[in-house]
Design an enzyme around this catalytic site. Structure first.
Site, PDB file in Angstrom:
ATOM      1  N   SER A  49       0.850  -1.184   0.000  1.00 28.60           N
ATOM      2  CA  SER A  49       0.000   0.000   0.000  1.00 28.60           C
ATOM      3  C   SER A  49       0.887   1.236   0.000  1.00 28.60           C
ATOM      4  O   SER A  49       2.046   1.179   0.455  1.00 28.60           O
ATOM      5  CB  SER A  49      -0.896   0.016   1.250  1.00 28.60           C
ATOM      6  OG  SER A  49      -1.557   1.261   1.388  1.00 28.60           O
ATOM      7  N   TYR A 104      -1.719  -0.597  10.122  1.00 29.03           N
ATOM      8  CA  TYR A 104      -1.797  -0.891   8.694  1.00 29.03           C
ATOM      9  C   TYR A 104      -0.489  -0.491   8.011  1.00 29.03           C
ATOM     10  O   TYR A 104       0.071  -1.251   7.210  1.00 29.03           O
ATOM     11  CB  TYR A 104      -2.981  -0.140   8.089  1.00 29.03           C
ATOM     12  CG  TYR A 104      -3.254  -0.468   6.642  1.00 29.03           C
ATOM     13  CD1 TYR A 104      -3.827  -1.679   6.283  1.00 29.03           C
ATOM     14  CD2 TYR A 104      -2.953   0.441   5.638  1.00 29.03           C
ATOM     15  CE1 TYR A 104      -4.090  -1.983   4.955  1.00 29.03           C
ATOM     16  CE2 TYR A 104      -3.210   0.157   4.307  1.00 29.03           C
ATOM     17  CZ  TYR A 104      -3.778  -1.062   3.972  1.00 29.03           C
ATOM     18  OH  TYR A 104      -4.036  -1.349   2.654  1.00 29.03           O
TER      19      TYR A 104
END
Length: 253
Positions: A140, A153
């Site tokens: 990501s 995350y």
């Protein structure tokens, strides 16, 4: 037909980026294992692929269950004796901020990082049995720069980038390439979870965030799938150990 006669496995393959990747791989000739915790949805995707003339199998697997992942790997070997493409796509936003429980932390780590590491290990022999296999991870942009939504995350997705580099070096002697895709915002069913707000506030936050993207919009799942196809195929035969941002220019600033 860039993946003709190849065997591919896609985790979180029943929706969003995973579904688009699975469908595109099948369109290009691969037999695709559609793996998802939602077995009914995985079966629907595999059925849709078959209806269009493709080849697919569905597997309902909770990636936190390492025994289930090992059984999945064994099934791939029993069915085909090899795996050409492993697309480790699974991931969740996880709990927000620094105030989270140990259980929330562990869940994020198990799904976003541990599962893909062990599944790759379980399938290493099958990847070696293929001709120039490719392993793809979904990282990501939050692994490249800090996330204002979830430090956990960012931690897991940044770890994926380091893992890709290490695995690329370890598996290069076997002709196996290992790379990652770092999507920015993608219009998937899971996107609202990143904004952690009411539906009305989510739309406001999305608009503000998209305004920061040089191309001025979120990606569509199909646009991520096209990059996955590039990494899965011989078009990227000399590409390994890299992370490709697919973010509309967000990390170019």
């Amino acid at each position: 037909m860039l993946l003709k006669d190849k065997v591919a496995l896609v985790t979180a393959g029943a929706s969003g980026m995973g579904r688009s990747g699975a469908e595109l791989f099948a369109e290009h000739g691969a037999h695709v294992y559609v793996v998802d915790v939602n077995e009914a949805a995985a079966t629907e995707v595999a059925g849709g692929i078959a209806e269009k003339g493709g080849s697919a199998s569905a597997a309902g697997v909770d990636v936190r269950d390492l025994d289930a992942l090992k059984r999945l790997a064994d099934q791939v070997v029993a069915d085909h004796g090899k795996l050409d493409v492993l697309y480790n796509n699974v991931g969740i936003p996880g709990a927000a901020g620094l105030d989270m429980t140990v259980e929330e932390w562990d869940t994020g780590l198990e799904i976003n990082a541990r599962s893909s590491f062990f599944l790759s290990g379980y399938l290493t022999d099958a990847l070696k049995a293929a001709d120039r296999a490719s392993v793809i991870f979904t990282s990501s942009t939050s692994g490249l720069v800090g996330s204002p939504f979830s430090p956990m995350y960012s931690f897991t997705k940044g770890g994926i980038i380091a893992l890709v580099r290490s695995m690329a070096l370890a598996l290069a002697p076997d002709g196996i390439r290992v790379n990652a895709i770092a999507p920015g915002s993608v219009e998937t069913p899971g996107l609202p979870a990143f904004f952690r707000a009411s539906p009305e506030e989510t739309e406001k936050r999305k608009a503000a965030f998209f305004a920061q993207i040089p191309l001025g919009r979120a990606a569509q799942p199909e646009e991520i799938a096209q990059v996955a196809l590039f990494l899965a195929s011989d078009m990227s035969s000399f590409v390994t150990g890299v992370t490709i941002p697919v973010d509309g220019g967000l990390t170019a600033k």
